[in-house]
Write an enzyme that holds these catalytic residues in place. Structure first.
Site, mmCIF file in Angstrom:
data_model
loop_
_atom_site.group_PDB
_atom_site.id
_atom_site.type_symbol
_atom_site.label_atom_id
_atom_site.label_comp_id
_atom_site.label_asym_id
_atom_site.label_seq_id
_atom_site.Cartn_x
_atom_site.Cartn_y
_atom_site.Cartn_z
ATOM 1 C CG ASP A 96 14.557 19.472 -31.552
ATOM 2 O OD1 ASP A 96 13.629 20.009 -30.835
ATOM 3 O OD2 ASP A 96 15.504 18.399 -31.256
ATOM 4 C CG ASP A 105 12.305 16.578 -29.608
ATOM 5 O OD1 ASP A 105 13.473 15.906 -29.923
ATOM 6 O OD2 ASP A 105 12.267 17.249 -28.976
ATOM 7 C CG ASP A 153 9.951 21.290 -28.793
ATOM 8 O OD1 ASP A 153 9.107 20.770 -28.888
ATOM 9 O OD2 ASP A 153 11.422 20.654 -28.241
HETATM 10 P P1 UTP Z 1 15.976 17.498 -27.211
HETATM 11 O O1 UTP Z 1 15.582 17.162 -25.902
HETATM 12 O O2 UTP Z 1 15.379 17.609 -28.211
HETATM 13 O O3 UTP Z 1 17.682 16.750 -27.659
HETATM 14 O O4 UTP Z 1 16.693 19.242 -27.059
HETATM 15 P P2 UTP Z 1 18.165 15.804 -28.115
HETATM 16 O O5 UTP Z 1 19.605 16.727 -27.840
HETATM 17 O O6 UTP Z 1 17.740 16.559 -29.551
HETATM 18 O O7 UTP Z 1 17.808 14.236 -28.362
HETATM 19 P P3 UTP Z 1 16.565 13.899 -28.867
HETATM 20 O O8 UTP Z 1 16.900 12.563 -29.737
HETATM 21 O O9 UTP Z 1 15.289 14.726 -29.339
HETATM 22 O O10 UTP Z 1 16.348 13.022 -27.472
HETATM 23 C C1 UTP Z 1 17.932 20.047 -28.457
HETATM 24 C C2 UTP Z 1 18.186 20.862 -27.719
HETATM 25 O O11 UTP Z 1 17.381 22.243 -27.470
HETATM 26 C C3 UTP Z 1 17.926 21.910 -26.371
HETATM 27 C C4 UTP Z 1 18.611 21.131 -24.916
HETATM 28 O O12 UTP Z 1 19.351 22.062 -24.258
HETATM 29 C C5 UTP Z 1 19.261 20.590 -26.769
HETATM 30 O O13 UTP Z 1 20.773 21.144 -26.989
HETATM 31 N N1 UTP Z 1 16.265 22.893 -25.621
HETATM 32 C C6 UTP Z 1 16.047 22.025 -24.949
HETATM 33 C C7 UTP Z 1 16.224 23.974 -25.460
HETATM 34 O O14 UTP Z 1 17.537 24.660 -25.209
HETATM 35 N N2 UTP Z 1 15.386 24.500 -24.023
HETATM 36 C C8 UTP Z 1 14.352 24.018 -24.073
HETATM 37 O O15 UTP Z 1 13.742 23.867 -23.206
HETATM 38 C C9 UTP Z 1 14.688 22.501 -24.647
HETATM 39 MN MN MN Z 2 15.261 16.992 -30.498
#
Ligand code: UTP
Ligand code: MN
Length: 510
Positions: free
Chosen positions: A328, A326, A434
């Site tokens: 972020d 995804d 996100d």
């Molecule tokens: P992600 O699940 O998007 O992982 O969470 P990522 O490292 O970007 O990897 P991919 O490529 O998308 O799979 C990103 C960060 O956001 C935090 C997670 O701990 C992670 O460090 N996070 C995610 C939160 O703090 N709260 C949430 O509800 C979801």
């Molecule tokens: Mn991510």
């Protein structure tokens, strides 16, 4: 029949010949049984000894010449290393093809080692492996994106994932910690000896690693990978909106793949409907270029609803990943408070422009005075957050420019647009995005918390709690001894509060 006296003498002579009638004291040979088999090894050993060669049954530090048949140098090195209780091969040892021994026996003495006798190796012996200390918390280590032990970490992470599917968090974290230690090593692990003095490697992980080093794969990992349950859980949890619990329930009811959710008429919520609808797209990795294209859209959207806002690409892309599941974003504004109400406006703008295929917004529920230092369950943070699925036009090859999709063509005023299922060769794709809005005072904590990796975050919180008597979240850092919040304007300041060396995002890939 041989007289008793004579027979005794012969036995004694044979014994002597094995040990004493060694004509070449500078050479000790060890024959590798691998591929050759026990009987040929025994035959060559007897023959060699009869010609005056000292041939040892077991490998020891006195061995000077290791000979083998039909093996590569790497295979011999790995095999010997794993059959000698970690007594590593050193560079002074000759790794030779059997031709050296047969030629030597024919010559009646050791022939000079020539290049054609030598087995080629690409591996470094353990003497070349620098001694290296690894700190025990992932947040104390530098973990690059690319490392030397993928063949081991991927296997351990399969077991971690499987433990997550079984909701066994302790077991999952143990495997993830082991994998993470291997990711931080500046060398490839070739033998169990290379793991000496490393932290976090539990007995189970070590067993798996040993099997892979010896046999090339681990039976447990392979059977997990192939198991119907693991494959179904992976496929079902791969649907946006479907968690481990629902996937497990589905599997118990006989569901194996996302289309079974539809076929069997499961009751799906809006997120899950979108998850099924855009399944293929959402399981195709998002490229950096696509992430940058989405960044441009988000920047334009945010700047038109609240000019001067700060937008940060977080998650894996901030850590330097080339692809992600995804994209972020963290959004804030220097003027504390003006970010309130930003999210609905932002979502509206994106929706009106036809960029949203699905969205669900949760409100900011964090209140320092109310929540206090206690961490919310599952460390879920309480920011105003929008889980969305973007409709992204094709990226052009050379830049991050996008062919934007107009609102008339997308018709995405409904949260889930049931009419725009993507077609193969379609001019757009669905991407999970996100969006998180943070007040400026919490921005450093939010940036740190949203950059990941998940294990790095978990370890930061564990370090804070266990080593510092502090409580860290994506909102704040609370010092229990001083009974006060520690403020920070940058990630560097948070690391400093925690007594940690600053680790840049690209080295948080634990
Ligand atoms: P992600 O699940 O998007 O992982 O969470 P990522 O490292 O970007 O990897 P991919 O490529 O998308 O799979 C990103 C960060 O956001 C935090 C997670 O701990 C992670 O460090 N996070 C995610 C939160 O703090 N709260 C949430 O509800 C979801
Ligand atoms: Mn991510």
């Amino acid at each position: 029949m041989v007289p008793l006296k004579r027979r005794k003498l012969t036995a004694a002579q044979t014994e002597n010949q094995d040990n004493k009638v060694c004509k070449f004291p500078d050479i000790t040979v060890y024959i590798v049984e691998r591929k050759m088999g026990a009987s040929r090894k025994a035959f060559l050993t007897r023959l060699g000894r009869s010609k005056g060669f000292l041939i040892e049954e077991t490998y020891s530090s006195s061995v000077t010449h290791v000979v083998s048949e039909s093996n590569t140098g790497d295979e011999v090195q790995a095999w010997v290393n794993n059959h000698t209780e970690g007594k590593a091969l050193t560079d002074s040892i000759h790794l030779l093809d059997i031709s050296w021994l047969t030629e030597s026996m024919a010559e009646g003495g050791p022939v000079a080692v020539q290049d054609r006798h030598r087995l080629k190796t690409s591996l470094k012996s353990s003497e070349d492996t620098p001694s290296f200390t690894v700190k025990s918390y992932a947040c104390q280590r530098r973990t690059p994106l690319k490392h030397h032990n993928t063949f081991l970490t991927e296997a351990l992470e399969i077991l971690a994932e499987n433990a997550e599917f079984g909701e066994n968090e302790g077991r999952s974290v143990a495997f993830r910690r082991s994998a993470s230690v291997l990711k931080a090593l500046p060398y490839a692990v070739r033998q169990m000896d290379d793991l000496k003095n490393l932290p976090c490697l539990g007995e189970h992980s070590q067993r798996v690693i040993k099997e892979i080093l010896e046999d090339g794969s681990s039976r447990e990992v392979e059977s997990t990978r192939q198991s119907a349950q693991f494959q179904a859980m992976k496929a079902l949890t791969g649907v946006f909106g479907v968690g481990v619990r629902s996937a497990d329930r589905g599997f118990r009811e006989g569901l194996l793949c996302p289309s079974d959710l539809i076929r069997t008429g499961q009751k799906l919520n809006k997120a899950q409907q979108a998850g099924v609808q855009y399944y293929d797209d959402l399981n195709r990795p998002v490229t950096k270029q696509e992430a940058l294209a989405i960044s441009q859209i988000v920047e334009r959207a945010v700047n038109s609803v609240l000019p001067g806002s700060i937008i940060t690409l977080t998650g894996g892309f901030r850590r330097g990943k080339e692809v992600g599941h995804d994209v972020d974003f963290l959004i804030t504004h220097e003027e504390e408070g003006v970010e309130e109400g930003l999210m609905p406006k932002l979502v509206n703008w994106l929706d009106e422009q036809g960029f949203l295929l699905y969205q669900k917004t949760t409100r900011n529920s964090y209140l320092e005075s109310k929540d206090g230092p206690a961490r919310p369950p599952n460390n879920m943070d309480r920011f105003e957050r929008c889980f969305s699925i973007f409709k992204l036009g094709q990226c052009s090859e050379d830049s991050s420019a996008v062919l934007e999709t107009g609102s008339d063509d997308s018709g995405t005023t409904d949260n889930v647009n049931g009419t725009t299922r993507q077609q193969p060769g379609s001019s757009w794709r669905a991407v999970r995005v996100d969006l998180v809005v943070s007040p400026f005072s919490q921005f450093a904590f939010a940036t740190l918390g949203w950059t990941g990796s998940k294990l790095f975050e978990r370890e930061l919180r564990r370090w804070a709690g266990q080593e510092k008597g502090m409580s860290l979240s994506s909102h704040a850092l609370y010092d229990s001894k001083q009974q006060r919040y520690l403020r920070a304007n940058s990630e560097e300041e948070i690391f400093a509060h925690l007594g940690l060396e600053f680790i840049p995002p690209c080295e948080r890939n634990s």
